[in-house]
Design a protein around this motif. Structure first.
Motif, PDB file in Angstrom:
ATOM      1  N   PRO A 186       0.837  -1.209   0.000  1.00 57.12           N
ATOM      2  CA  PRO A 186       0.000   0.000   0.000  1.00 57.12           C
ATOM      3  C   PRO A 186       0.869   1.254   0.000  1.00 57.12           C
ATOM      4  CG  PRO A 186       0.113  -0.916   2.197  1.00 57.12           C
ATOM      5  CD  PRO A 186       0.832  -1.886   1.311  1.00 57.12           C
ATOM      6  N   ALA A 187       0.250   2.351  -0.345  1.00 60.27           N
ATOM      7  CA  ALA A 187       0.953   3.636  -0.322  1.00 60.27           C
ATOM      8  C   ALA A 187       0.957   4.186   1.100  1.00 60.27           C
ATOM      9  CB  ALA A 187       0.282   4.618  -1.266  1.00 60.27           C
ATOM     10  N   PHE A 188       2.091   4.726   1.502  1.00 58.90           N
ATOM     11  CA  PHE A 188       2.193   5.348   2.826  1.00 58.90           C
ATOM     12  C   PHE A 188       1.205   6.519   2.888  1.00 58.90           C
ATOM     13  CE2 PHE A 188       4.819   8.268   5.672  1.00 58.90           C
ATOM     14  CZ  PHE A 188       4.351   7.689   6.846  1.00 58.90           C
ATOM     15  N   PRO A 189       0.324   6.554   3.902  1.00 55.54           N
ATOM     16  CA  PRO A 189      -0.788   7.504   3.891  1.00 55.54           C
ATOM     17  C   PRO A 189      -0.447   8.948   4.303  1.00 55.54           C
ATOM     18  CG  PRO A 189      -0.932   6.118   5.834  1.00 55.54           C
ATOM     19  CD  PRO A 189       0.202   5.583   5.009  1.00 55.54           C
ATOM     20  N   ILE A 190       0.748   9.203   4.781  1.00 48.95           N
ATOM     21  CA  ILE A 190       1.105  10.532   5.277  1.00 48.95           C
ATOM     22  C   ILE A 190       2.061  11.201   4.288  1.00 48.95           C
ATOM     23  CG2 ILE A 190       2.176  11.834   7.150  1.00 48.95           C
ATOM     24  CD1 ILE A 190      -0.444  10.522   7.910  1.00 48.95           C
ATOM     25  N   THR A 191       1.832  12.472   3.975  1.00 48.03           N
ATOM     26  CA  THR A 191       2.684  13.238   3.069  1.00 48.03           C
ATOM     27  C   THR A 191       3.445  14.312   3.842  1.00 48.03           C
ATOM     28  OG1 THR A 191       1.035  14.934   2.584  1.00 48.03           O
ATOM     29  CG2 THR A 191       0.968  12.922   1.246  1.00 48.03           C
ATOM     30  N   GLY A 192       4.400  14.904   3.177  1.00 46.99           N
ATOM     31  CA  GLY A 192       5.142  15.999   3.781  1.00 46.99           C
ATOM     32  C   GLY A 192       4.244  17.158   4.154  1.00 46.99           C
ATOM     33  N   GLU A 193       3.244  17.442   3.331  1.00 45.78           N
ATOM     34  CA  GLU A 193       2.312  18.527   3.642  1.00 45.78           C
ATOM     35  C   GLU A 193       1.517  18.235   4.906  1.00 45.78           C
ATOM     36  OE1 GLU A 193       1.863  21.599   2.394  1.00 45.78           O
ATOM     37  OE2 GLU A 193       3.734  21.128   1.333  1.00 45.78           O
ATOM     38  N   ASP A 194       1.172  16.931   5.100  1.00 46.42           N
ATOM     39  CA  ASP A 194       0.466  16.558   6.328  1.00 46.42           C
ATOM     40  C   ASP A 194       1.332  16.866   7.557  1.00 46.42           C
ATOM     41  OD1 ASP A 194      -1.740  15.540   4.931  1.00 46.42           O
ATOM     42  OD2 ASP A 194      -0.820  13.557   4.752  1.00 46.42           O
TER      43      ASP A 194
END
Length: 416
Positions: A360-368
């Protein structure tokens, strides 16, 4: 009674007919004959891939004849008498009959001839010195090519040492043809000549060595040929430090038993010691493609350590970090190095689980992370890495809110 190939489909196809018609329009009947692999493989009922043609026409005459017939011409080896015709998308390598004038083991100066027997005398093995007319009639100038092809005998044309001194790549070709077509014990004179001249392999261009080696390893079962290479000392010249002959042999057996695809790059990795640095250096020396180099180095990585008793959770974690291709390669190498009778189902199951799982794709981004109050800069990456480690440790938890709450707790606990 003359030997005949009959009229196999490759010989009577519209593409082939166009090429032969063009050559015969310039040089008359029997100015061109099929030669080498297509003749040999048809005799032994093996697949035919490449279509090579020998001709009494000079390269200039061949080029003019093909061009007049509207066929595309590629001067693929013009100075050595070879041009490639492209007929309806299919390549045909066409070479003028020739004899060697000067050779130094790496390259040759040739002179053109119209003598078929003379052309045959400069070829490597008797089973390759075979010609066939377009009606299927086979010509065997050495008198042994047909019988040797059917018996699986890899025998040099004439004196083995002389053939090798003309082109030292024939040392590797001897073992490659043993792997693909050989049956039974090797020709003693040929093997002895290869062993005596093995150090001359070092004089060859790296690209020629690696290409021949990978072709050898692509055979269905190259194990007997590789054993011969090791026993004769040739393998140590080609692959200094190759210490895992046992792992290589088991890998080939696994591929056969489990119906895995034949994989020359992985077989090469299996032969090497578990040393990524050494593998990278060898790949550079052999001028392997970047893709093969990176794959071999990744397959020999020491971490994450793979064991046959890994849990599904541990397998998913290893696949996520290594990537599916590298995980699969490392699992096969681990399987080949293990006591197979006890752990075959486990290794097979590991590979099946990995192939059936999509990371799966990691659900947290840098913007988060920034929105959670972490200032832009290196700290964002640090937080992301910590969160990703937590997410992987929790078996890729599919709960966005849990990830958000974890982000908040990490952000609040950091000093900015």
């Amino acid at each position: 009674m003359s030997e005949t190939l009959g009229r196999p489909p490759w010989m009577t196809s519209p593409q082939t007919t166009a090429v032969l018609d063009a050559l015969e329009a310039a040089g008359g009947p029997d100015c061109a004959r099929f030669v080498g692999g297509c003749v040999r493989n048809t005799l032994i009922s093996a697949a035919v891939d490449d279509l090579d043609i020998a001709t009494t026409l000079t390269p200039v005459q061949v080029t003019e004849a093909l061009t007049a017939a509207g066929l595309r011409v590629v001067p693929s080896g013009f100075e050595h008498g070879t041009v490639t015709a492209i007929s309806q998308g299919r390549p045909y390598e066409i070479t003028t009959l020739r004899r060697d004038v000067v050779t130094d083991g790496r390259r040759a100066v040739v002179a053109f001839t119209d003598d078929w027997a003379q052309d045959a005398r400069r070829r490597d093995f008797t089973l390759n010195a075979l010609y066939a007319q377009r009606d299927g009639t086979v010509f065997d100038p050495t008198g042994h090519g047909v019988a040797d092809a059917r018996a699986g005998r890899i025998v040099f044309v004439g004196e083995p040492e002389q053939r090798l001194r003309e082109d030292y790549l024939r040392i590797l070709r001897f073992f490659r043809f043993m792997a693909w077509y050989g049956k039974g014990a090797p020709d003693p004179a040929g093997l002895a000549a290869c062993a005596a001249l093995k150090d001359q392999v070092k004089t060859l261009a790296a690209e020629r060595i690696s290409k021949e080696l990978l072709k050898l390893l692509a055979a269905d079962d190259p194990r007997p040929a590789v054993r011969l290479m090791a026993e004769s000392g040739v393998l140590a010249v080609v692959l200094p430090g190759a210490t895992n002959l046992a792992r290589f042999e088991v890998l080939v057996e696994i591929e056969s038993e489990q119906l895995f695809e034949t994989d020359p790059a992985l077989r090469l990795a299996a032969l090497l010691p578990d040393d990524q640095l050494a593998a990278g250096k060898l790949a550079a020396v052999l001028r392997l493609s970047n893709a093969d180099r990176d794959r071999i180095v990744a397959a020999l990585a020491p971490t994450p350590a793979l064991k046959s008793w890994m849990s599904p959770r541990e397998i998913r974690r290893a696949v996520y970090h290594a990537g599916l291709p590298a995980f699969r390669d490392r699992a096969k190498l681990g399987w080949a190095a293990a006591e197979r009778s006890a752990v075959t189902p486990q290794w097979r199951g590991m590979i099946a689980l990995a192939e059936g799982w999509t990371a799966p794709a990691f659900p947290i981004t840098g913007e988060d992370v920034v929105k959670a109050g972490v200032p832009r800069g290196p700290m964002v990456g640090q937080v992301l890495r910590e969160l990703e480690d937590w997410w992987v440790d929790h078996d890729f938890i599919d709960d966005p809110m849990s990830a958000v709450e974890k982000l908040k707790s990490v952000a609040q606990g950091m000093a900015f």
